[in-house]
Design an enzyme around this catalytic site. Structure first.
Site, PDB file in Angstrom:
ATOM      1  NE  ARG A  90      80.588  54.447  80.511  1.00  0.00           N
ATOM      2  CZ  ARG A  90      81.649  54.225  79.750  1.00  0.00           C
ATOM      3  NH1 ARG A  90      81.493  53.836  78.498  1.00  0.00           N
ATOM      4  NH2 ARG A  90      82.876  54.392  80.222  1.00  0.00           N
ATOM      5  N   GLY A  92      80.380  51.883  74.964  1.00  0.00           N
ATOM      6  CA  GLY A  92      81.611  52.658  74.923  1.00  0.00           C
ATOM      7  C   GLY A  92      82.740  52.004  75.687  1.00  0.00           C
ATOM      8  CG  HIS A  97      83.049  60.216  85.109  1.00  0.00           C
ATOM      9  ND1 HIS A  97      82.428  60.848  84.058  1.00  0.00           N
ATOM     10  CD2 HIS A  97      82.659  58.914  85.039  1.00  0.00           C
ATOM     11  CE1 HIS A  97      81.698  59.970  83.386  1.00  0.00           C
ATOM     12  NE2 HIS A  97      81.834  58.798  83.963  1.00  0.00           N
ATOM     13  CB  CYS A 188      86.233  56.503  73.727  1.00  0.00           C
ATOM     14  SG  CYS A 188      85.057  57.285  74.835  1.00  0.00           S
TER      15      CYS A 188
END
Length: 249
Positions: A90, A92, A97, A188
């Protein structure tokens, strides 16, 4: 923002599936592998657009623009906490999580958006912003930084991958996770704080109402009529043991 509709069917909802895995947190490796199966099936046209909702046990993922340097905790610390780290396809950087975070993985064709990845990302953020508004939270965007923010703190991470015009990965909305886990990473790579719906409102927000509301907003925005399907039904179709074409039931 106006809802997106399939080419040639303005104002008409297409059919889609909602796969809500709400019984227990799903290990990341298992969900990632399942996403890839769904991606192939969607590319082949054997399943319709679908949205998978779930929670993960504590785990860190690093996207294409990320670096292991964005994981602050030592390997010994992560091992002691049982937190795995995955480098994924993905966009980023580093994301954390944990239970209490609603994770959404849309596996959808981009034809309705004329294969415009930026428009898709904007729409995905919008679906979260509209969901937050239902709960009295005003989420915003930060120019140049994907995701949804509240007063300068990130409440939802967004990162996707596009494979042969079909999406995978998605968003992670903090409902009531233990946000201390974000201290394991530089979220991030921005060095900015993280918040949750519960922290913003000063009370615990339960997961169930958010899991119910989000698919409504997703469906309205993307003009997809969501049909709830079971994991068993999807797995049977992927195995080819179902014997009935996707989208006919």
């Amino acid at each position: 923002m106006e809802p997106f509709g399939p080419e040639g069917r303005k104002g008409t909802a297409s059919k889609g599936w909602l796969l809500d895995l709400d019984e227990a947190p799903v290990p990341y490796a298992r969900a990632w592998a399942f996403q890839r199966e769904l991606l192939r099936a969607r590319q082949e046209g054997s399943v319709p657009d679908l949205l998978m909702l779930l929670e993960h046990p504590p785990v860190i993922t690093i996207g294409r623009s990320g670096s292991p340097l964005h994981v602050i905790a030592t390997q010994q610390k992560l091992a002691s906490l049982g937190v795995e780290v995955f480098e994924v396809e993905r966009g980023g950087s580093a994301t954390y999580h944990a239970p209490g975070q609603l994770v959404g993985y849309p596996v959808v064709g981009l034809a309705p958006l004329r294969e415009d990845v930026a428009a898709y990302m904007h729409a995905l953020e919008e679906s979260v912003i509209r969901t937050l508004l239902v709960f009295g939270i005003r989420g915003t965007r930060a120019k140049g930084y994907p995701g949804v923010w509240v007063d300068g703190a990130k409440i939802c991470a967004v990162g996707v991958a596009i494979k042969r015009k079909v999406t995978m990965h998605g968003f992670a909305l903090n409902v009531h996770p233990d946000t201390s886990g974000f201290s394991l990473i530089d979220p991030c790579g921005l060095g900015r704080p993280v918040t949750s719906m519960s922290e913003v409102l000063g009370r615990r927000v339960e997961m169930r109402p958010v899991r119910v509301e989000y698919p409504k907003q997703f469906g309205r925005l993307f003009r997809v009529e969501m049909e709830r399907v079971s994991l068993e039904r999807v797995e049977a179709l992927l195995r080819g043991s179902d014997g009935e074409p996707a989208g006919t039931r």
